[in-house]
Scaffold this active site. Structure first.
Site, PDB file in Angstrom:
ATOM      1  N   ASN A  17      42.823  13.909  11.617  1.00  0.00           N
ATOM      2  CA  ASN A  17      42.878  14.170  10.165  1.00  0.00           C
ATOM      3  C   ASN A  17      41.501  14.210   9.502  1.00  0.00           C
ATOM      4  OD1 ASN A  17      45.671  14.640   9.504  1.00  0.00           O
ATOM      5  ND2 ASN A  17      46.026  12.563  10.226  1.00  0.00           N
ATOM      6  N   THR A  98      46.102   8.513  14.448  1.00  0.00           N
ATOM      7  CA  THR A  98      46.878   7.310  14.182  1.00  0.00           C
ATOM      8  C   THR A  98      48.324   7.695  13.903  1.00  0.00           C
ATOM      9  OG1 THR A  98      44.904   6.694  12.885  1.00  0.00           O
ATOM     10  CG2 THR A  98      46.760   5.144  12.865  1.00  0.00           C
ATOM     11  N   PRO A  99      49.246   7.406  14.803  1.00  0.00           N
ATOM     12  CA  PRO A  99      50.643   7.711  14.498  1.00  0.00           C
ATOM     13  C   PRO A  99      51.086   6.913  13.276  1.00  0.00           C
ATOM     14  CG  PRO A  99      50.367   7.175  16.819  1.00  0.00           C
ATOM     15  CD  PRO A  99      49.097   6.795  16.131  1.00  0.00           C
ATOM     16  N   LYS A 100      51.708   7.618  12.320  1.00  0.00           N
ATOM     17  CA  LYS A 100      52.047   6.960  11.042  1.00  0.00           C
ATOM     18  C   LYS A 100      53.536   7.032  10.771  1.00  0.00           C
ATOM     19  CE  LYS A 100      47.571   8.516   9.545  1.00  0.00           C
ATOM     20  NZ  LYS A 100      47.252   9.463  10.597  1.00  0.00           N
ATOM     21  N   ASP A 162      45.285   1.509  13.578  1.00  0.00           N
ATOM     22  CA  ASP A 162      44.552   1.359  12.314  1.00  0.00           C
ATOM     23  C   ASP A 162      44.329  -0.138  12.068  1.00  0.00           C
ATOM     24  OD1 ASP A 162      44.088   0.962   9.455  1.00  0.00           O
ATOM     25  OD2 ASP A 162      44.613   3.083   9.237  1.00  0.00           O
ATOM     26  N   GLY A 192      39.813   2.799  11.686  1.00  0.00           N
ATOM     27  CA  GLY A 192      40.233   2.412  10.339  1.00  0.00           C
ATOM     28  C   GLY A 192      39.135   1.608   9.671  1.00  0.00           C
ATOM     29  N   HIS A 219      36.002   1.362  17.838  1.00  0.00           N
ATOM     30  CA  HIS A 219      34.957   1.520  16.817  1.00  0.00           C
ATOM     31  C   HIS A 219      34.272   0.168  16.717  1.00  0.00           C
ATOM     32  CE1 HIS A 219      36.932   5.214  15.872  1.00  0.00           C
ATOM     33  NE2 HIS A 219      36.062   5.489  14.928  1.00  0.00           N
ATOM     34  N   GLU A 222      30.281  -0.897  12.994  1.00  0.00           N
ATOM     35  CA  GLU A 222      30.010   0.022  11.869  1.00  0.00           C
ATOM     36  C   GLU A 222      29.471  -0.738  10.661  1.00  0.00           C
ATOM     37  OE1 GLU A 222      34.118   1.707  12.300  1.00  0.00           O
ATOM     38  OE2 GLU A 222      33.117   3.496  11.570  1.00  0.00           O
ATOM     39  N   ASP A 297      32.996  12.948  15.154  1.00  0.00           N
ATOM     40  CA  ASP A 297      33.729  11.950  14.371  1.00  0.00           C
ATOM     41  C   ASP A 297      34.789  12.629  13.489  1.00  0.00           C
ATOM     42  OD1 ASP A 297      34.424   9.421  13.633  1.00  0.00           O
ATOM     43  OD2 ASP A 297      32.701   9.026  12.347  1.00  0.00           O
TER      44      ASP A 297
HETATM   45  P1  5GP Z   1      43.896  10.217  11.823  1.00  0.00           P
HETATM   46  O1  5GP Z   1      43.949   9.003  12.693  1.00  0.00           O
HETATM   47  O2  5GP Z   1      44.725  10.040  10.566  1.00  0.00           O
HETATM   48  O3  5GP Z   1      44.223  11.497  12.540  1.00  0.00           O
HETATM   49  O4  5GP Z   1      42.367  10.421  11.373  1.00  0.00           O
HETATM   50  C1  5GP Z   1      41.812   9.817  10.228  1.00  0.00           C
HETATM   51  C2  5GP Z   1      41.711   8.314  10.395  1.00  0.00           C
HETATM   52  O5  5GP Z   1      40.767   8.007  11.434  1.00  0.00           O
HETATM   53  C3  5GP Z   1      41.164   7.602   9.178  1.00  0.00           C
HETATM   54  O6  5GP Z   1      42.182   7.309   8.239  1.00  0.00           O
HETATM   55  C4  5GP Z   1      40.571   6.338   9.787  1.00  0.00           C
HETATM   56  O7  5GP Z   1      41.584   5.400  10.038  1.00  0.00           O
HETATM   57  C5  5GP Z   1      40.045   6.824  11.123  1.00  0.00           C
HETATM   58  N1  5GP Z   1      38.604   7.167  11.046  1.00  0.00           N
HETATM   59  C6  5GP Z   1      38.067   8.382  10.876  1.00  0.00           C
HETATM   60  N2  5GP Z   1      36.721   8.312  10.863  1.00  0.00           N
HETATM   61  C7  5GP Z   1      36.417   7.022  11.042  1.00  0.00           C
HETATM   62  C8  5GP Z   1      35.182   6.310  11.134  1.00  0.00           C
HETATM   63  O8  5GP Z   1      34.069   6.859  11.061  1.00  0.00           O
HETATM   64  N3  5GP Z   1      35.264   4.964  11.311  1.00  0.00           N
HETATM   65  C9  5GP Z   1      36.465   4.314  11.423  1.00  0.00           C
HETATM   66  N4  5GP Z   1      36.441   3.007  11.614  1.00  0.00           N
HETATM   67  N5  5GP Z   1      37.635   4.953  11.355  1.00  0.00           N
HETATM   68  C10 5GP Z   1      37.606   6.294  11.157  1.00  0.00           C
END
Ligand code: 5GP
Length: 360
Positions: A17, A98-100, A162, A192, A219, A222, A297
């Site tokens: 996402n 992240t499965p939601k 997450d 997350g 991760h 950070e 990223d």
């Molecule tokens: P998704 O898992 O919804 O496909 O991708 C977006 C999600 O990835 C964000 O809501 C966040 O939880 C995680 N995410 C994306 N970029 C980063 C980052 O740079 N650092 C961290 N810790 N999480 C990230």
């Protein structure tokens, strides 16, 4: 840019996402604005902002979460993300998401995953391999006798936990990942907002994942959180992402354990977690031959692509001898760090070797 685009590349840290196309993001935002679900003028500045603090980045992710709670949209985003990576000659993509669960629209973690899978299946413009290799089948994506002149890409998936989730929710994700190994899930990611959550919440699920044969990427570092960084390194994940706010002892553990690092240059600069490219820790790791891989990223959120990341590194670190050939080697070395099965590694290695020969 042409050379960097043409070079075959391996992407190991891309959030689904976060990799959404700019044009799709705006289109979805406008559509929800017209339906009155969100106020477009109030969120436009969040989307358009260039440099964002970590806090603001996660505000944007919350907005994207509102936009993507629909199976069809997820399928579309997945398809577009794969097409975009393949178009710049990414030959292996490990995509994480992240499965939601969203009861309001009947979305479960399982149906979320199915929508992503449908996105993988729906790509028609490039050849995609996402089903793990059948041991009986000697044909591979890059076999010279494959005959296809189209772009080819391996895609494998990581399911993300997450940091807002409970132990039970994290465990549900790991169980889903295990069920979906047959569809190319190779591991678990922990991501997350780093400002929330506690390591001990996720640890049982991560241990379970490992015991069941899934790879783990975390991760890590950070934000300054020395205790958690230590705990994460003690866990010995197969890879970590970022590794920014490390102290001397963390670097020592990292170096001796040789845990590979997924480096996201633009993301770190845009979220202001690294002051400037010149002082980025990539250079120290690269010079000491620590295993590293350049990654995007969130190519959508940070308006980048993998070719750009390689060019940025080469421009900034030319003094270390990181020229075109070395960039190619950096990309080729990333094949060793992928989580996919042996056949994929072998196929990619042969492919990189064949490209190397044409480079003279
Ligand atoms: P998704 O898992 O919804 O496909 O991708 C977006 C999600 O990835 C964000 O809501 C966040 O939880 C995680 N995410 C994306 N970029 C980063 C980052 O740079 N650092 C961290 N810790 N999480 C990230």
């Amino acid at each position: 840019m042409e050379w960097w685009v043409s070079m075959p590349k391996v992407e190991l840290h891309a959030h689904l996402n976060g990799s959404i196309r700019d044009s799709t993001l705006l289109e979805l935002t406008k559509a929800l604005g017209e339906k009155g679900v969100i106020n477009f003028s109030q969120v436009e500045h969040i989307i358009m902002k260039y440099n964002r603090s970590v806090k603001e980045v996660f505000q944007l992710f919350d907005l994207i979460r509102i936009l993507t709670t629909d199976h069809a949209i997820l399928t579309r985003i997945t398809r577009e993300v794969i097409e975009d990576f393949a178009s710049e000659n990414v030959v292996y993509l490990e995509l994480r998401t992240t499965p939601k669960r969203n009861d309001a629209i009947g979305m479960t973690k399982g149906s979320y995953f199915e929508a992503v899978l449908e996105g993988l299946r729906s790509v028609t413009s490039v050849d995609v391999n996402f089903i793990p290799h059948d041991k009986e089948d000697s044909r591979t994506l890059f076999s010279p006798n494959n005959g296809s002149s189209r772009k080819r890409i391996y895609v494998r998936l990581l399911l993300s936990i997450d940091r807002r989730e409970t132990t039970e929710a994290a465990m549900e994700t790991v169980k889903l990942a295990l069920e979906m190994k047959q569809f190319g899930v190779v591991g678990i990611d922990l991501s997350g907002n780093p400002l929330v959550g506690d390591w001990n919440t996720y640890l049982p699920a991560l241990k379970f994942a490992r015991n069941q044969g899934l790879y783990v990427s975390l991760h890590c570092g950070e934000i300054p959180n020395p205790k958690e960084i230590h705990q994460m390194l003690d866990f010995k994940p197969e890879r970590i992402g970022h590794a920014i706010c490390f102290e001397k002892e963390h670097w020592e553990i990292l170096k001796s354990s040789k845990i590979p690092v997924e480096i996201c240059l633009t993301s770190n600069i845009r979220t202001l977690t690294v002051r400037s490219i010149q002082v980025h820790h990539f250079v120290g790791l690269y010079k000491t031959k620590h295993p590293v891989v350049l990654c995007t990223d969130d190519s959508g959120v940070f308006s980048t692509c993998l070719s750009k990341e390689y060019k940025i590194a080469a421009d900034a670190f030319v003094f270390t001898g990181l020229g075109k050939r070395e960039s190619f080697e950096l990309s080729r070395n990333a094949v060793e760090l992928i989580f996919a099965e042996r056949q994929v590694k072998e196929d990619l290695t042969k492919y990189f070797d064949s490209v190397a020969k044409t480079m003279g």
